[in-house]
Enzyme design. Structure first.
Site, PDB file in Angstrom:
ATOM      1  N   GLU A  80     -41.862 -21.638  20.619  1.00 21.66           N
ATOM      2  CA  GLU A  80     -43.124 -21.604  21.369  1.00 21.66           C
ATOM      3  C   GLU A  80     -43.273 -22.861  22.227  1.00 21.66           C
ATOM      4  OE1 GLU A  80     -46.142 -18.958  18.679  1.00 21.66           O
ATOM      5  OE2 GLU A  80     -45.303 -20.734  17.721  1.00 21.66           O
TER       6      GLU A  80
ATOM      7  N   GLU B  29     -41.579 -15.880  11.820  1.00 21.74           N
ATOM      8  CA  GLU B  29     -42.822 -15.968  11.032  1.00 21.74           C
ATOM      9  C   GLU B  29     -43.080 -14.726  10.185  1.00 21.74           C
ATOM     10  OE1 GLU B  29     -43.514 -18.791  14.520  1.00 21.74           O
ATOM     11  OE2 GLU B  29     -42.500 -16.883  14.172  1.00 21.74           O
TER      12      GLU B  29
END
Length: 701
Positions: free
Chosen positions: A107, A127
């Protein structure tokens, strides 16, 4: 800023934001604050024409600090605001990627204007393996650069992709053979000199061609079919927002979903297992600087199903391995199965023919046990018989070189007795692989009374190198997993005698998320195997003086109903489809009448779950009391990695903590009162009763 894990440096006219937070540059709160401060310092430097984000050590940012998620006050807002500022920079921002860029690391890279990667770089958003979605705009930025279909696949699977695939998908912009920092500096300099307009991912739109007809609808239907994993619906919803809504709206949707899944029981359980698997590696009392025994060559004695699978584990990890059998026929049969397994993997495209040949070249079949003399560790995988294993241990004690480790692959037998037979018990421990050994993740490492500390530490490290999740057990019948499985099967059979059908028992347990209940499981493993284990345990004096104990499995064994392999067991089978077996029903009726057990038709799903699972929890507490397991979380690792206990429940001990130990103890006492307790089946572990009275948790014991 000297104590911060992030510093701003300069290379000529280029600023370098350096992250140095070993071992994997995780985004700890201090790292996030360092990034915020470092960016502010860059913004104040008008002399710097561009910015490079670089990480020291072996990897780019490999993810967030998972421990931070346990803080009730945790918020992704500060990091997300930093990423927005970084992306909004008017000067070029280049990410220098190497090692892995995972989770919050990817990210971070996606918020940069340009991404340069070393050839070995791997990127991903894993995740989902923690029951979470990317919470720092990964669900919004990744679909904009890689397309919706690729983004969905990466986020729903949690898989990493290599540099070349990332380049093809647009996740990275170039691959360079130069050192990561030098490559990124060169690109930043070129962008600055060209006056390039910063390319902001948030300003992009998702390519319509990456949304084949019905993609999102099919993905949503699949996600909603697994309500125990709300993260799947969250990911699909966020990608749908990225594809159809402005970035700012997608950002709000992601934030809402992130908060919901972070608070979910599923994510809490999966985060527990994340920490549990790492804690299982830590052996109390072993010094950090303990020298390990070198392992370069491995020996496996026994080329049957287990031995062949164990040998594959080691050759897959690059170890030269000797596989020894007593007869040429058995050796060739074992080698044939290994070749067949590799050929099947090649035919599915998961392994190249060249790699198959390299692995097979590392495997040396032999009929001479003296060939094990040059090995650093030898694992015997012969039939589960104490006399035979002691005989083998004695021979290995003579054949193996001094300092070599001798391991016995056993699921129930006394490792100390086997170790004594070797004549060198300090070199001996148990390695309980699970079948098929080349597939199953768990390895129970059994420490004997005289196992040398460096032997235990060496095998734990070796387990990691062959891709296993390892947990240490002391010596007792069945170790951690099978000892608890015995009480699980005990209660399953008592319920069958009282009137429950195999299907009712299995369906109740499967409602927790287990892939199959106890009856289907034993039919698949082999009723003959299960019955022989009980019979041998009885010969060793381990069974209670209870004439009804495991009588169903023993009777089915006498009748030749071994499960799937004979077409009948608890169920009858058409192919692999389990169907009701009237013969089993008649057997249970007859056994109940013989032993004076009243049949009833009011057995509920909750009773089945409580009797099977809470009995296991009680046995797990005894295992902790006796020091067989170091910690309750090790027990959860054993059951989730080796026995199919669902990760979204966190393991049996975590499940008990979540339901409340007071409730568990009350139900155990209830069954003691209603069923009677002549053999101590319902006697509550003192540890469990104490923690229940104190409002404690097993996971903190």
């Amino acid at each position: 800023m000297s104590s911060s894990p992030v510093t701003l440096k300069s290379e000529g006219a280029i600023g370098v934001l350096v992250i140095d937070n070993p071992p994997v540059n995780a985004l700890s709160p201090a790292t996030v604050q360092g990034l915020i401060d470092g960016l502010a310092a860059f913004e104040a430097r008008a002399d710097l024409k561009a910015l490079v984000v670089h990480c020291e050590g072996r990897t780019f940012v490999a993810g967030g600090d998972i421990a931070a998620f346990e803080d009730p006050a945790f918020s992704a807002a500060p990091y997300n605001a930093f990423l927005a500022r970084l992306e909004a920079c008017s000067r070029p921002v280049v990410a220098a990627l190497h090692g892995t860029a995972l989770g919050g690391g990817l990210e971070l890279a996606l918020a940069c204007h340009w991404r340069v990667a070393s050839p070995g770089t791997r990127v991903g958003l894993p995740e989902v393996k923690l029951g979470l979605i990317p919470g720092s705009l990964g669900t919004q930025r990744l679909p904009r650069v890689a397309g919706a279909e690729r983004a969905l696949d990466m986020m729903l699977s949690g898989r990493m992709v290599g540099a070349q695939d990332a380049l093809a998908a647009g996740i990275v912009d170039e691959i360079s053979e130069r050192a990561p920092l030098q490559a990124a500096l060169a690109r930043a300099q070129a962008l600055a000199e060209a006056g390039a307009t910063p390319r902001r991912t948030s300003a992009l739109t998702v390519d319509p061609s990456s949304l084949p007809g019905g993609l999102l609808d099919k993905a949503m239907a699949a996600a909603r079919s697994k309500p125990q994993y709300p993260v799947h619906e969250a990911i699909v919803s966020c990608v749908q927002a990225a594809a159809t809504l402005p970035f700012e709206q997608g950002e709000r949707i992601e934030a809402d979903w992130f908060g919901r899944v972070l608070r979910s029981g599923t994510s809490k359980a999966m985060r527990h297992l994340f920490f549990a698997e790492r804690a299982a590696d830590k052996i109390p009392g072993l010094p950090r600087d303990l020298a390990l025994r070198p392992v370069q060559k491995v020996g496996v004695l026994g080329a049957g199903t287990m031995g062949g699978g164990i040998a594959m584990c080691f050759v897959n990890a690059g170890y030269d391995t000797v596989l020894v059998e007593a007869s040429a026929e058995a050796l060739e049969r074992g080698m044939g199965i290994i070749r067949k397994n590799y050929d099947a993997t090649v035919s599915k495209g998961r392994l190249s023919a060249e790699e198959r040949d390299r692995r097979l070249a590392r495997l040396t079949p032999s009929l001479r046990d003296t060939d094990l003399g040059s090995c650093d560790i030898v694992i015997e995988a012969v039939f589960e018989n104490m006399a035979l294993k002691q005989q083998i241990a004695k021979r290995l004690g003579e054949v193996c070189r001094p300092g070599a480790i001798i391991a016995t692959n056993t699921s129930t037998l006394d490792v100390d007795a086997i170790a004594q037979a070797s004549g060198r018990p300090a070199d001996v421990l148990g390695t309980h692989f699970f079948s098929p050994a080349n597939v199953m993740r768990l390895l129970e490492v059994v420490r004997g009374a005289q196992t040398a500390p460096d032997v235990l530490a060496t095998v734990m490290q070796l387990a990691r190198r062959i891709g296993k999740v390892a947990a240490v057990s002391g010596v007792c019948y069945g170790f951690i997993g099978n000892r608890m499985a015995e009480v699980y099967m005990r209660e399953a059979e008592f319920l069958l005698l009282e009137g429950a059908t195999p299907a009712k028992v299995d369906q109740a347990i499967e409602s927790l998320g287990l892939a199959m209940g106890p009856c289907r499981m034993l039919d698949m493993a082999g009723i003959d195997v299960g019955a022989k284990t009980v019979i041998e345990y009885g010969k060793a004096g381990g069974l209670p003086p209870d004439p009804t104990y495991r009588v169903v499995v023993r009777k089915l064994f006498e009748q030749g109903q071994f499960g799937q392999k004979t077409g009948a067991g608890y169920y009858r089978y058409e192919g692999r489809t389990p169907l009701a077996n009237p013969d089993t029903q008649a057997t249970c009726d007859a056994l109940a009448a013989q032993h004076g057990i009243a049949r009833r038709d009011d057995i509920s799903d909750s009773e089945i779950i409580e009797r099977l699972i809470y009995s296991m929890v009680n046995e797990g507490a005894r295992i902790l009391e006796e020091g067989i397991a170091y910690r309750a979380s090790d027990i959860d690792v054993v059951w989730t990695a080796g026995y199919g206990f669902p990760d979204h429940q966190g393991g049996p001990m975590f499940l008990a903590d979540e339901r409340g130990l007071k409730h568990v103890v009350e139900r155990l006492d209830h069954y003691a009162a209603t069923r009677g307790n002549p053999f101590g089946y319902w006697t509550v572990s003192p540890l469990l009763r104490r923690l229940a009275s104190e409002g404690g948790r097993l996971s903190r014991s």
